[in-house]
Design an enzyme around this catalytic site. Structure first.
Site, PDB file in Angstrom:
ATOM      1  N   LYS A 237       0.815  -1.422  -0.164  1.00 55.05           N
ATOM      2  CA  LYS A 237       0.164   0.082  -0.272  1.00 55.05           C
ATOM      3  C   LYS A 237       0.698   1.215   0.030  1.00 55.05           C
ATOM      4  CE  LYS A 237      -3.339  -2.510   2.754  1.00 55.05           C
ATOM      5  NZ  LYS A 237      -3.852  -2.686   4.210  1.00 55.05           N
ATOM      6  N   ARG A 291      -3.346  -7.361  14.379  1.00 57.43           N
ATOM      7  CA  ARG A 291      -2.188  -6.182  14.923  1.00 57.43           C
ATOM      8  C   ARG A 291      -2.721  -4.924  14.421  1.00 57.43           C
ATOM      9  NH1 ARG A 291      -0.239  -4.422  10.336  1.00 57.43           N
ATOM     10  NH2 ARG A 291       0.097  -6.008   8.354  1.00 57.43           N
ATOM     11  N   ARG A 337       2.449   7.133   2.294  1.00 57.03           N
ATOM     12  CA  ARG A 337       3.648   6.615   2.797  1.00 57.03           C
ATOM     13  C   ARG A 337       5.127   7.055   1.956  1.00 57.03           C
ATOM     14  NH1 ARG A 337       2.182   0.237   4.234  1.00 57.03           N
ATOM     15  NH2 ARG A 337       0.091   0.567   4.699  1.00 57.03           N
TER      16      ARG A 337
END
Length: 455
Positions: A237, A291, A337
């Site tokens: 991603k 998580r 990101r």
């Protein structure tokens, strides 16, 4: 509340957890490799312990060293962050055996949902729609051919223990089955120590949409507004946003309801993410990450919930008490990101000294990063340098804010993916919203900083 938490990770996620601990009055312990001796997470934690040399296997994956550090410092819990040991059932089991709280679900749940084939069956039993495919594992290429006869081609064979595109092959005809099965099994065995495979119908045009969930030990479970994670490169991603552009309300509600069904069936504790593909007005479960996700800030921005603080509260045995309206997205958020990769040279990994660092600011802008001027980016770990998160009253405001913040963001000394994100924001297809996961396939930055149009 917990008294002391050891953070078994590094970089921006280690800082994120340390900051949450401090705000809750919980002492923190950082662990670090010799390559991270000058890292911010080591400097900002209340205590720090060196656990080994640079290779992850000798440090951040070194379970005896991490458990010993926790016992030495008197930590009563371990937060694994994401990556490394975050979804390692054996590590969670060891923590339980030595009396240290693992901040996450039980080892049994991690093991079940970490096996992709078992996760599909678990979701199916919970009433969650799954992509048509095999009932459990496929032991041979002949079983794949039988599924091809039943559902037609293309199919995709996937590693049961895997992720990130490893051990995965698209099969477009019966003649490709033998080679694809053999290659995927070999790659999965090398990457995960487990060559077992399962098969799904391959959906050509799809979006990747996921639901953040939380659960506590008192039976409380919560599903948050969806995140669209369709902008990817090689199944990794790059940009995430919430809410998903153009998603009908009935499908949004269906996704959240399905995610909650799965969480309830598991008796899930802590934070997790239920991932779906969305194609042709239908959604199908693909996997669950047990998580905290890299993209969790997107959900925090539109829900007003501090997910890491809630993780800590759940680990302390508290009952979740989320603010009213958390399930309805407030405005629009996007995360970019920023990786140490050169997008003009086929995303060549980068390492070296950060000569200048200027993160953006202003209304609705958040940067999660471990960088500072003079910091040396080591070559040993994941390429993520920073996450830029922007929030606005709607998507057009978030797009404009993202472009402004990206233009303001300066990192020199090594190449990053900052130019790629700026180019994506100028792309007409992306600006319309709802791009498929193939959006960046075969595309890289050109010399003038643009990205070629899709054919």
């Amino acid at each position: 509340m917990l008294s002391k938490v050891l953070v078994a990770n590094r970089g921006e996620i280690a800082l994120r957890v340390i900051r949450a601990c401090r705000e809750l009055g919980v002492r923190s312990v950082a662990v670090y490799s010799t390559a991270d001796a000058d890292s911010l997470h080591r400097m900002l934690a209340d205590e720090a312990v060196c656990i080994g040399p640079p290779p992850a296997q000798s440090s951040y994956l070194n379970v005896p060293a991490i458990v010993s550090a926790a016992e030495l410092t008197g930590a009563d819990a371990i937060h694994p962050g994401y990556g490394f040991l975050a979804e390692n059932a054996r590590f969670a089991e060891i923590c339980a055996r030595v009396g240290i709280k693992f901040i996450g679900p039980s080892a049994e749940v991690i093991s079940t949902m970490g096996d992709k084939a078992a996760a599909r069956e678990t979701a199916k039993r919970a009433g969650v729609p799954i992509t048509p495919g095999s009932e459990g594992l496929c032991a041979s290429a002949s079983e794949v051919r039988e599924i091809g006869k039943r559902f037609g081609y293309p199919l995709v064979v996937k590693a049961s223990a895997g992720g990130g595109g490893k051990g995965m092959r698209v099969v477009r005809s019966e003649s490709e089955v033998e080679g694809a099965f053999r290659e995927a099994s070999r790659e999965a065995g090398a990457a995960f120590g487990d060559g077992s495979l399962y098969v799904e119908k391959f959906l050509e045009e799809l979006r990747h949409i996921e639901i953040q969930v939380l659960g506590d030990a008192h039976g409380g479970s919560y599903a948050f507004p969806e995140r669209d994670c369709s902008v990817q490169r090689r199944y990794q991603k790059l940009i995430e946003e919430s809410p998903a552009p153009g998603l009908p309300e009935k499908h949004r509600e269906g996704l959240m309801e399905s995610a909650k069904k799965l969480v309830d069936s598991l008796g899930y504790e802590g934070a997790g993410t239920v991932e779906f593909v969305y194609s042709g007005g239908e959604f199908y479960f693909i996997e669950m990450n047990t998580r905290l996700q890299v993209e969790h800030p997107v959900t925090e921005m539109v829900s007003g919930v501090d997910l890491v603080a809630e993780q800590l509260r759940v680990a302390a045995g508290e009952k979740l008490d989320l603010p009213e309206g958390y399930e309805r997205p407030e405005g629009h958020a996007m995360e970019f990101r920023i990786n140490a990769e050169d997008p003009k040279r086929n995303f060549l990994p980068q390492a070296g000294n950060v000569e200048f660092y200027n993160p953006p600011g202003g209304p609705g802008v958040r940067v999660d990063s471990h960088l500072y001027a003079g910091y040396r980016v080591p070559p040993n770990y994941d390429s993520l340098l920073a996450k830029l998160i922007v929030h606005g009253k709607d998507r057009p405001v978030a797009l404009a804010r993202g472009a402004r913040a990206l233009d303001e963001f300066a990192i020199s000394g090594l190449e990053t993916t900052l130019p790629l994100h700026l180019a994506v924001l100028e792309d007409e297809e992306f600006r319309r919203g709802g791009v498929p996961t193939r959006f960046l396939d075969g595309r890289a930055l050109t010399s003038d900083g643009g990205i070629p149009r899709l054919s």
